[in-house]
Design a protein around this motif. Structure first.
Motif, mmCIF file in Angstrom:
data_model
loop_
_atom_site.group_PDB
_atom_site.id
_atom_site.type_symbol
_atom_site.label_atom_id
_atom_site.label_comp_id
_atom_site.label_asym_id
_atom_site.label_seq_id
_atom_site.Cartn_x
_atom_site.Cartn_y
_atom_site.Cartn_z
ATOM 1 N N GLY A 133 -53.457 69.009 -7.504
ATOM 2 C CA GLY A 133 -52.530 69.676 -6.752
ATOM 3 C C GLY A 133 -51.658 70.124 -7.667
ATOM 4 N N GLY A 134 -50.505 71.183 -7.137
ATOM 5 C CA GLY A 134 -49.306 71.511 -7.839
ATOM 6 C C GLY A 134 -48.769 72.813 -6.998
ATOM 7 N N ASP A 135 -48.061 73.514 -7.910
ATOM 8 C CA ASP A 135 -47.430 74.726 -7.203
ATOM 9 C C ASP A 135 -47.287 75.919 -8.313
ATOM 10 N N THR A 136 -47.104 77.014 -8.020
ATOM 11 C CA THR A 136 -46.504 78.015 -8.751
ATOM 12 C C THR A 136 -45.424 78.819 -8.071
ATOM 13 N N SER A 137 -44.682 79.438 -9.068
ATOM 14 C CA SER A 137 -43.525 80.015 -8.506
ATOM 15 C C SER A 137 -43.055 81.147 -9.623
ATOM 16 N N SER A 138 -42.333 82.055 -9.377
ATOM 17 C CA SER A 138 -41.802 83.025 -10.428
ATOM 18 C C SER A 138 -40.418 82.507 -10.906
ATOM 19 N N SER A 139 -40.345 82.781 -12.262
ATOM 20 C CA SER A 139 -38.989 82.456 -12.836
ATOM 21 C C SER A 139 -38.455 83.687 -13.636
ATOM 22 N N THR A 140 -37.046 83.687 -13.589
ATOM 23 C CA THR A 140 -36.198 84.688 -14.325
ATOM 24 C C THR A 140 -35.875 84.241 -15.610
ATOM 25 N N SER A 141 -36.273 83.124 -16.033
ATOM 26 C CA SER A 141 -35.771 82.562 -17.556
ATOM 27 C C SER A 141 -37.058 81.828 -18.169
ATOM 28 N N GLY A 142 -38.054 82.664 -18.284
ATOM 29 C CA GLY A 142 -39.164 82.078 -19.085
ATOM 30 C C GLY A 142 -40.059 81.048 -18.131
ATOM 31 N N LEU A 143 -40.694 79.966 -18.932
ATOM 32 C CA LEU A 143 -41.626 79.082 -18.479
ATOM 33 C C LEU A 143 -41.381 77.822 -18.139
ATOM 34 N N ILE A 144 -41.288 77.290 -16.957
ATOM 35 C CA ILE A 144 -41.175 75.824 -16.535
ATOM 36 C C ILE A 144 -42.306 75.150 -16.274
ATOM 37 N N ILE A 145 -42.627 73.962 -16.646
ATOM 38 C CA ILE A 145 -43.590 73.392 -16.188
ATOM 39 C C ILE A 145 -43.239 71.965 -15.770
ATOM 40 N N SER A 146 -43.651 71.489 -14.293
ATOM 41 C CA SER A 146 -43.461 70.213 -13.803
ATOM 42 C C SER A 146 -44.721 69.296 -13.682
ATOM 43 N N VAL A 147 -45.017 68.170 -14.381
ATOM 44 C CA VAL A 147 -46.333 67.554 -13.900
ATOM 45 C C VAL A 147 -45.917 66.080 -13.269
ATOM 46 N N THR A 148 -46.409 65.838 -12.512
ATOM 47 C CA THR A 148 -46.443 64.564 -11.935
ATOM 48 C C THR A 148 -47.674 63.490 -11.889
ATOM 49 N N ALA A 149 -47.717 62.473 -12.610
ATOM 50 C CA ALA A 149 -48.770 61.578 -12.685
ATOM 51 C C ALA A 149 -48.806 60.372 -11.784
ATOM 52 N N LEU A 150 -49.873 60.097 -11.231
ATOM 53 C CA LEU A 150 -50.011 58.959 -10.421
ATOM 54 C C LEU A 150 -50.999 57.897 -11.057
ATOM 55 N N GLY A 151 -50.686 56.836 -11.127
ATOM 56 C CA GLY A 151 -51.581 55.801 -11.765
ATOM 57 C C GLY A 151 -51.713 54.546 -10.911
ATOM 58 N N GLY A 152 -52.675 53.610 -11.212
ATOM 59 C CA GLY A 152 -52.720 52.356 -10.506
ATOM 60 C C GLY A 152 -52.764 51.128 -11.248
ATOM 61 N N ALA A 153 -52.263 49.815 -10.824
ATOM 62 C CA ALA A 153 -52.369 48.578 -11.414
ATOM 63 C C ALA A 153 -52.431 47.584 -10.534
ATOM 64 N N LYS A 154 -53.100 46.545 -10.709
ATOM 65 C CA LYS A 154 -52.812 45.061 -9.861
ATOM 66 C C LYS A 154 -51.264 45.037 -9.973
ATOM 67 N N GLU A 155 -50.793 44.141 -8.921
ATOM 68 C CA GLU A 155 -49.586 43.954 -8.876
ATOM 69 C C GLU A 155 -49.011 43.112 -9.842
ATOM 70 N N GLU A 156 -50.002 42.139 -10.235
ATOM 71 C CA GLU A 156 -49.694 40.958 -11.376
ATOM 72 C C GLU A 156 -49.660 41.782 -12.976
ATOM 73 N N GLU A 157 -50.268 43.061 -12.962
ATOM 74 C CA GLU A 157 -50.355 43.474 -14.232
ATOM 75 C C GLU A 157 -49.298 44.354 -14.680
#
Length: 353
Positions: A133-157
């Motif tokens: 997923g993600g989103d797009t929008s206009s900008s008046t000052s060039g390029l802006i990138i936002s990345v969100t990452a999701l990961g997984g691990a066992k609680e004990e790790e």
């Protein structure tokens, strides 16, 4: 700005927001084991089963975090993903999905964004993460990138910044300072180009440094290596803002002090050589440069034999009682208070990155 400069350019208005999203993401596939629904609905549907969910996000702003006069858009897309995946690996977790949002001015044609997304796609393929997923929008000052990452691990790790104990060993992966010196080379060549646009720089001697700046790699190999060696770090962080800043983060979160030994800091020969060329101190660059995206962690002394001799790891110090403070031990065996001089996006005096 983008590689396909000789081809015709498609104005963003021809596609519109939703047409642009469909166009840029039509070739992304998902991994059904962890992603039930990706792009195309109001929200993604993820399946983490028995794992704990790890979430991190980073924002990259043109003119603050990157300069398109020497940063190819494909490399930028790749790097934007790496910045986030590195944070997931720093939790001793495995990244599963990312979302990508951009704000872009009308100076960018569709073909430029295709280059950006080609880098994102390559990173997601090599690191086995789904773009959901993600989103797009206009900008008046060039390029802006936002990345969100999701990961997984066992609680004990899962490993936090707060678990270091007195006498734990301080360890780092890889080598430090190369990304910052790559930036210095690129900035120098940019200034030369402004004076003489016909000048063709010879960057071959700086290949390693420039690659570390433009196309860093997150250390996906390290969490599986910990498991294979039967080592669980007591604390961990990735090195994005400079070694000194990250060491201080571990100390403050763990309520410890530290002795960091200058002579143990791993430096590639290319870093030492180019530091001499630029008349910079290599230790200062390693401590304050940033953007290495290596992992800094602590281990119990009892685990030393398990990592001893492993080429991925260098023991650079040990944790002390909090009251002893945080120190750099110089080659002359002098103790100097450790100060956070890493890069700060909010400091107007700092160089752009």
């Amino acid at each position: 700005m983008f590689e396909n400069s000789d081809q015709s350019k498609t104005d963003l208005s021809e596609l519109g927001e939703f047409g642009l999203i469909d166009h840029l993401t039509k070739s992304f596939n998902i991994t059904p084991e962890f992603t039930l629904k990706g792009i195309g609905d109001d929200a993604a549907v993820l399946d983490f089963k028995e794992e704990k969910v790890i979430v991190t996000t980073d924002l990259l702003v043109e003119g603050v975090h990157f300069d398109l006069s020497y940063m190819p858009l494909k490399h930028l897309g790749y790097k934007a993903v790496m910045v986030n995946l590195s944070d997931v690996y720093a939790m001793n977790a495995t990244p599963r999905q990312i979302t990508v949002s951009i704000a872009v001015s009308n100076r960018f044609p569709v073909e430029a964004l295709e280059e950006l997304y080609a880098g994102i796609k390559l990173a997601s393929k090599l690191y086995k993460v789904d773009v959901v997923g993600g989103d797009t929008s206009s900008s008046t000052s060039g390029l802006i990138i936002s990345v969100t990452a999701l990961g997984g691990a066992k609680e004990e790790e899962v490993v936090y910044r707060s678990g270091a104990k007195t006498n734990d060993l301080l360890v780092v992966t890889g080598d430090l300072g190369a990304a910052y010196m790559g930036l210095q080379v690129l900035e120098r060549e940019k200034q030369v180009f402004k004076v003489n646009p016909k000048n063709q720089p010879d960057l071959d001697p700086y290949t390693y440094l420039i690659e570390r700046q433009l196309k860093p790699e997150a250390r996906k190999d390290i969490p599986p290596l910990f498991k294979a060696l039967e080592v669980k770090p007591t604390s961990m962080i990735d090195i994005s803002d400079g070694l000194s800043s990250e060491v201080i983060h571990l100390c403050k979160n763990s309520k410890t002090g530290v002795n960091l030994f200058e002579e143990k800091i791993p430096l590639d020969p290319a870093v030492i050589s180019v530091c001499e060329e630029f008349q910079l101190d290599s230790t200062t660059i390693a401590l304050s440069g940033g953007e290495d995206y290596e992992l800094l962690f602590t281990i119990d002394q009892g685990d030393y034999d398990k990592i001893k001799g492993n080429p991925n790891f260098t023991v650079i110090g040990h944790m002390t009682e909090e009251a002893e403070g945080m120190h750099l031990v110089t080659r002359a065996n002098q103790k100097i208070p450790l100060i956070a001089r890493g890069w700060n996006a909010m400091d107007k005096k700092e160089d752009k990155k």
